[in-house]
Write a protein that holds these residues in place. Structure first.
Motif, PDB file in Angstrom:
ATOM      1  N   GLU A  95      -4.397  60.972  -4.857  1.00 14.21           N
ATOM      2  CA  GLU A  95      -4.184  59.668  -6.848  1.00 14.21           C
ATOM      3  C   GLU A  95      -3.485  59.208  -6.071  1.00 14.21           C
ATOM      4  O   GLU A  95      -2.141  59.289  -5.626  1.00 14.21           O
ATOM      5  N   ARG A  96      -3.739  57.654  -6.266  1.00 18.11           N
ATOM      6  CA  ARG A  96      -3.353  56.449  -5.879  1.00 18.11           C
ATOM      7  C   ARG A  96      -2.487  55.746  -7.558  1.00 18.11           C
ATOM      8  O   ARG A  96      -2.863  56.608  -8.222  1.00 18.11           O
ATOM      9  N   ARG A  97      -0.652  55.749  -6.882  1.00 18.09           N
ATOM     10  CA  ARG A  97      -0.450  55.785  -7.960  1.00 18.09           C
ATOM     11  C   ARG A  97       0.729  54.368  -7.785  1.00 18.09           C
ATOM     12  O   ARG A  97       0.766  54.703  -6.665  1.00 18.09           O
ATOM     13  N   SER A  98       1.397  54.227  -8.544  1.00 18.92           N
ATOM     14  CA  SER A  98       2.547  52.575  -8.310  1.00 18.92           C
ATOM     15  C   SER A  98       3.385  53.821  -8.551  1.00 18.92           C
ATOM     16  O   SER A  98       3.880  54.897  -8.291  1.00 18.92           O
ATOM     17  N   PHE A  99       4.305  52.171  -7.686  1.00 17.83           N
ATOM     18  CA  PHE A  99       5.777  53.565  -6.866  1.00 17.83           C
ATOM     19  C   PHE A  99       6.721  53.661  -7.895  1.00 17.83           C
ATOM     20  O   PHE A  99       7.336  55.013  -8.575  1.00 17.83           O
ATOM     21  N   ALA A 102       5.781  57.134  -9.883  1.00 20.17           N
ATOM     22  CA  ALA A 102       5.613  57.988  -9.006  1.00 20.17           C
ATOM     23  C   ALA A 102       7.049  58.605  -9.605  1.00 20.17           C
ATOM     24  O   ALA A 102       7.877  59.210  -8.689  1.00 20.17           O
ATOM     25  N   ILE A 103       8.074  57.968  -8.846  1.00 18.35           N
ATOM     26  CA  ILE A 103       9.682  57.435  -9.720  1.00 18.35           C
ATOM     27  C   ILE A 103       9.593  58.687 -11.280  1.00 18.35           C
ATOM     28  O   ILE A 103      10.284  59.302 -11.032  1.00 18.35           O
ATOM     29  N   LYS A 104       9.003  58.006 -11.836  1.00 11.81           N
ATOM     30  CA  LYS A 104       9.229  58.442 -13.599  1.00 11.81           C
ATOM     31  C   LYS A 104       8.766  59.856 -13.181  1.00 11.81           C
ATOM     32  O   LYS A 104       9.240  60.880 -14.309  1.00 11.81           O
ATOM     33  N   GLU A 105       6.957  60.345 -12.801  1.00 16.02           N
ATOM     34  CA  GLU A 105       7.146  61.711 -12.461  1.00 16.02           C
ATOM     35  C   GLU A 105       8.184  62.595 -11.989  1.00 16.02           C
ATOM     36  O   GLU A 105       8.018  63.495 -12.334  1.00 16.02           O
ATOM     37  N   LEU A 107      11.440  62.224 -12.237  1.00 12.96           N
ATOM     38  CA  LEU A 107      12.599  62.727 -12.986  1.00 12.96           C
ATOM     39  C   LEU A 107      12.185  63.605 -13.732  1.00 12.96           C
ATOM     40  O   LEU A 107      12.300  64.434 -14.389  1.00 12.96           O
ATOM     41  N   SER A 108      11.019  63.499 -14.569  1.00  9.90           N
ATOM     42  CA  SER A 108      10.411  63.703 -15.734  1.00  9.90           C
ATOM     43  C   SER A 108      10.473  65.084 -14.488  1.00  9.90           C
ATOM     44  O   SER A 108      10.534  66.246 -15.914  1.00  9.90           O
ATOM     45  N   SER A 109       9.434  65.818 -13.638  1.00 13.37           N
ATOM     46  CA  SER A 109       9.592  67.374 -13.541  1.00 13.37           C
ATOM     47  C   SER A 109      10.531  67.445 -13.355  1.00 13.37           C
ATOM     48  O   SER A 109      11.681  68.861 -13.494  1.00 13.37           O
ATOM     49  N   GLU A 110      11.940  66.871 -12.723  1.00 18.52           N
ATOM     50  CA  GLU A 110      13.202  67.626 -13.137  1.00 18.52           C
ATOM     51  C   GLU A 110      13.806  67.768 -13.771  1.00 18.52           C
ATOM     52  O   GLU A 110      14.399  68.597 -13.942  1.00 18.52           O
ATOM     53  N   ARG A 111      14.034  67.533 -14.414  1.00 18.52           N
ATOM     54  CA  ARG A 111      14.010  67.218 -15.863  1.00 18.52           C
ATOM     55  C   ARG A 111      13.495  68.425 -16.839  1.00 18.52           C
ATOM     56  O   ARG A 111      14.298  69.221 -16.819  1.00 18.52           O
ATOM     57  N   ASP A 112      11.829  68.394 -16.894  1.00 18.64           N
ATOM     58  CA  ASP A 112      11.338  69.717 -17.166  1.00 18.64           C
ATOM     59  C   ASP A 112      12.351  71.031 -16.172  1.00 18.64           C
ATOM     60  O   ASP A 112      12.223  72.029 -17.130  1.00 18.64           O
ATOM     61  N   ARG A 113      12.169  71.260 -15.452  1.00 16.99           N
ATOM     62  CA  ARG A 113      13.232  72.148 -14.061  1.00 16.99           C
ATOM     63  C   ARG A 113      14.315  72.558 -15.090  1.00 16.99           C
ATOM     64  O   ARG A 113      14.563  73.786 -15.397  1.00 16.99           O
ATOM     65  N   ALA A 114      15.454  71.488 -15.360  1.00 17.36           N
ATOM     66  CA  ALA A 114      16.110  72.112 -14.978  1.00 17.36           C
ATOM     67  C   ALA A 114      16.527  72.250 -16.680  1.00 17.36           C
ATOM     68  O   ALA A 114      17.514  73.213 -17.448  1.00 17.36           O
TER      69      ALA A 114
END
Length: 123
Positions: A95-99, A102-105, A107-114
């Motif tokens: 999937e093409r996505r902006s830089f 990608a950073i936002k995703e 960071l949000s996935s790290e917060r979700d795991r934490a």
């Protein structure tokens, strides 16, 4: 849309259109077809050029382009949702996505795991 990349660089791309006024010129379609044909070992680009200039249902033209290039047909539903490729052996969905997205995703996935008590991996 059909795109050809070589060594991570875009060689050519073609998108079908809803309005016939947006149709590529014969020269544009021929250039795109020539690059695609060469990549897939075709000696005659003319059948593919005709497909690239077709009007009507974009999915039908994508299927025609794949058939002309000698590629297997795409699974039903391809282009509308990611699931059709889930069962295709060796398939990868890119999937093409902006830089920034990608950073936002990331960071949000790290917060979700934490929040689940799992610490994010060290990098």
């Amino acid at each position: 849309m059909i795109s050809l990349y070589r060594d991570g660089r875009l060689v050519t791309a073609h998108a079908w259109w809803a309005d016939p006024a947006e149709m590529p010129t014969q020269e544009e379609a021929q250039n795109r077809a020539t690059a695609l044909a060469a990549a897939y070992g075709m000696t005659d680009h003319r059948p593919l050029t005709a497909v690239l200039r077709g009007t009507g249902d974009p999915r039908q033209h994508l299927d025609e382009a794949f058939a002309t290039l000698g590629l297997p047909s795409l699974p039903a539903g391809f282009g509308y949702r990611p699931e059709p490729l889930a069962e295709v052996r060796g398939a990868q969905l890119v999937e093409r996505r902006s830089f920034f997205r990608a950073i936002k995703e990331s960071l949000s996935s790290e917060r979700d795991r934490a929040s689940d008590g799992e610490l994010p991996p060290l990098t």
